[in-house]
Design an enzyme around this catalytic site. Structure first.
Site, short mmCIF file in Angstrom:
data_model
loop_
_atom_site.label_atom_id
_atom_site.label_comp_id
_atom_site.label_asym_id
_atom_site.label_seq_id
_atom_site.Cartn_x
_atom_site.Cartn_y
_atom_site.Cartn_z
N GLY A 221 -37.38 24.23 -9.78
CA GLY A 221 -36.41 23.59 -8.90
C GLY A 221 -37.07 22.72 -7.86
O GLY A 221 -36.57 21.63 -7.53
N GLU B 260 -29.98 26.28 -7.72
CA GLU B 260 -29.87 27.70 -7.39
C GLU B 260 -31.11 28.37 -7.96
O GLU B 260 -31.31 28.38 -9.16
CB GLU B 260 -28.59 28.31 -7.97
CG GLU B 260 -28.25 29.68 -7.36
CD GLU B 260 -29.00 30.83 -8.01
OE1 GLU B 260 -29.74 31.53 -7.28
OE2 GLU B 260 -28.87 31.03 -9.23
N CYS C 139 -31.91 37.02 -9.89
CA CYS C 139 -32.51 36.33 -8.74
C CYS C 139 -32.19 37.05 -7.44
O CYS C 139 -32.89 36.87 -6.44
CB CYS C 139 -32.05 34.88 -8.70
SG CYS C 139 -30.26 34.67 -8.73
N GLY D 32 -32.57 28.40 -12.02
CA GLY D 32 -33.83 28.82 -12.59
C GLY D 32 -34.86 29.12 -11.52
O GLY D 32 -34.52 29.44 -10.38
N SER D 33 -36.12 28.97 -11.88
CA SER D 33 -37.21 29.36 -10.98
C SER D 33 -37.34 28.38 -9.82
O SER D 33 -37.01 27.19 -9.93
CB SER D 33 -38.54 29.42 -11.74
OG SER D 33 -39.00 28.11 -12.04
N SER D 34 -37.87 28.88 -8.70
CA SER D 34 -38.08 28.03 -7.54
C SER D 34 -39.14 26.97 -7.80
O SER D 34 -39.05 25.86 -7.28
CB SER D 34 -38.48 28.88 -6.33
OG SER D 34 -37.41 29.70 -5.92
N ASP D 35 -40.14 27.30 -8.62
CA ASP D 35 -41.18 26.32 -8.91
C ASP D 35 -40.60 25.11 -9.64
O ASP D 35 -40.87 23.96 -9.27
CB ASP D 35 -42.28 26.96 -9.76
CG ASP D 35 -43.13 27.95 -8.97
OD1 ASP D 35 -43.08 27.90 -7.72
OD2 ASP D 35 -43.83 28.76 -9.59
#
Length: 487
Positions: free
Chosen positions: A226, A244, A278, A221-224
């Site tokens: 994660g 990821e 992504c 999912g999103s970096s935020d």
């Protein structure tokens, strides 16, 4: 509404009702009760009870069930593709490729387990050294909305093959796809409790991530989000955390002979899946001068002809809607902020209808933007950066906290050799789109793009831990004793 799958049965959730919507029509695609914290607790307890029996099952027996799952996916391909298209907006042609990838993942995952995390023996003078791999236990899998079948599947399949049991929390934007996928697992004969489905929004996810009885958490999912999970599990080395996440991916254009081929690969890199991969290229580096001008003119010309339509339109469009009207509005707002900072629109993005997820593919020249924000805009918004030398392009391409994918379009192999040695990313392609990846190769990146290689060959690595043994079939007193021992 029995939309949760716990201990082998479809049951009603006790949390609030929520719904997913078709982003191309705003029609309700799915509706059901979410899982409360108590429901999540029951799902984890079910997975814990099932773990001993599932992990003790012969490896080949586990694989047979997983292979049946793959065969049933192929049989139900059209129905699942329709569910994917309805909830995500992606065209049917693309949704069908997602289902095919889900089925193909099974054989790759079985091969990966045997080659990377199987059993190995080596004779010793007084016995044998054995390397085995053991499942972690109960793992939570969090799935994204952009590939709601394929990407969770890339965690779930290797986790089950290794002998783990799973509690699956899909994206709240694609619960119907999760339901359809779990129904296939049920039909394949998966024992009760081995895979549990908890539907819901943020509170359901928090309850699962905070549960003290999970042994691992696998997230795409999103970096935020994660990054928040990474902080949450700091100081808890007993939890296996596989992340990821996203990327601010660069594509560097060289002065190539075939301009149309370069434009094609750039469009595929930037706008495939409406830019919701992504690995999509977010930053397009184009050389200054006459060639760069010619490339940009052709890129803009072809891009301007791309149309977006509903998932089941005939003829099929290249792009569908982005995941929601809200996501579309955020993309238009991101473009506005870039323009305020000095970006020059080449093709401006607009939202067709404020109720829907349709935006057009857009290109903005951000060369003149000082301190360009290192952000991933998850949609069809390509940022063009003009460069003078290849080293200048590479330096600016590497100026990101992310490191997922990167690409080079160039005719000269020496240019490619220099690029691949100096670029920083987990997936680096030459004369291929940035979102082109082999399922038999690692998938993932460095920096804020993640810490493991989920959804591909290396997923086996985080689904089991190595157990080293030194073994002898006979218990005997050594012929030579250590000093100070007397028998």
């Amino acid at each position: 509404m029995t939309e949760l799958f716990i201990d082998g049965a479809w049951v009603a959730g006790s949390g609030p009702v929520f719904a997913s919507r078709n982003p191309g029509t705003d029609a309700v695609a799915w509706q059901g009760d979410s899982a409360s914290a108590a429901d999540v607790d029951r799902a984890v307890a079910s997975a814990r009870r099932a773990f001993a029996g599932w992990s003790a099952l012969d490896f080949e027996a586990r694989c047979e069930i997983v292979k049946r799952f793959a065969a049933l996916l192929t049989e139900r391909k059209e129905a699942i593709a329709t569910a994917i298209g309805r909830e995500t907006g992606k065209p049917l042609w693309e949704a069908r490729t997602e289902v095919a990838s889900m089925a193909a993942k099974v054989g790759i995952s079985i091969q990966a387990y045997q080659e990377r995390t199987g059993e190995k023996r080596q004779d010793m003078a007084d016995g044998v050294a054995v390397l085995r791999h053991r499942p972690h236990g109960v793992v939570a899998v969090f799935g994204p909305y952009n590939f709601p079948g394929h990407l969770p599947n890339g965690h779930i399949v290797p986790a089950l093959i290794a002998g783990n049991t799973v509690v699956f929390k899909p994206s709240e934007l694609a619960p119907g796809v999760a339901r359809a996928t779990v129904e296939v697992w049920q039909a394949a004969g998966l024992p009760p409790g081995v895979l549990n489905l908890v539907q819901g929004e943020k509170d359901t996810g928090i309850a699962l991530a905070n549960h003290r009885q999970i042994d691992g958490l696998f997230f795409t999912g999103s970096s935020d989000t994660g990054t928040l999970l990474h902080k949450q599990f700091g100081g808890r080395p007993e939890i296996v955390l596989a992340l990821e996440m996203g990327g601010n991916n660069p594509l560097v254009i060289g002065e190539v002979e075939d301009v149309d081929a370069a434009v094609h690969h750039t469009i595929q890199s930037a706008f495939l899946s409406a830019g919701q991969r992504c690995t999509c290229a977010r930053r397009i580096f184009v050389p200054q001068g006459a060639f760069g001008d010619r490339f940009l003119a052709r890129f803009a010309d072809v891009t301007s002809k791309i149309t977006a339509d509903v998932f089941d339109a005939d003829p099929q469009p290249f792009m569908g809607a982005v995941i929601s009207a809200r996501a579309a509005a955020k993309l238009v707002d991101a473009q506005s902020r870039l323009v305020e900072q000095g970006a020059k629109p080449i093709i401006a993005m607009t939202q067709r209808d404020p109720r829907l997820g349709f935006v057009n593919a857009a290109i903005a020249d951000v060369t003149g933007v000082a301190n360009l924000p290192d952000e991933e805009h998850f949609g069809p918004l390509a940022q063009v950066v003009r460069y003078t030398t290849l080293d200048d392009a590479i330096e600016r391409a590497n100026d990101t906290a992310f490191g997922l994918s990167a690409g080079l379009l160039a005719d000269d192999p020496k240019v490619w050799e220099h690029f691949r040695r100096t670029i920083r990313a987990g997936i680096v392609n030459w004369n291929r789109p940035t979102n082109g990846a082999s399922s038999a190769a690692p998938f993932g990146g460095t920096g804020r793009s993640g810490n493991h290689r989920p959804s591909a060959y290396y997923a086996a690595d985080y689904c089991a831990y190595p157990m080293a043994s030194v073994e002898s079939t006979q218990l005997t007193l050594p012929a030579s004793l250590s000093p100070g021992l007397h028998f």
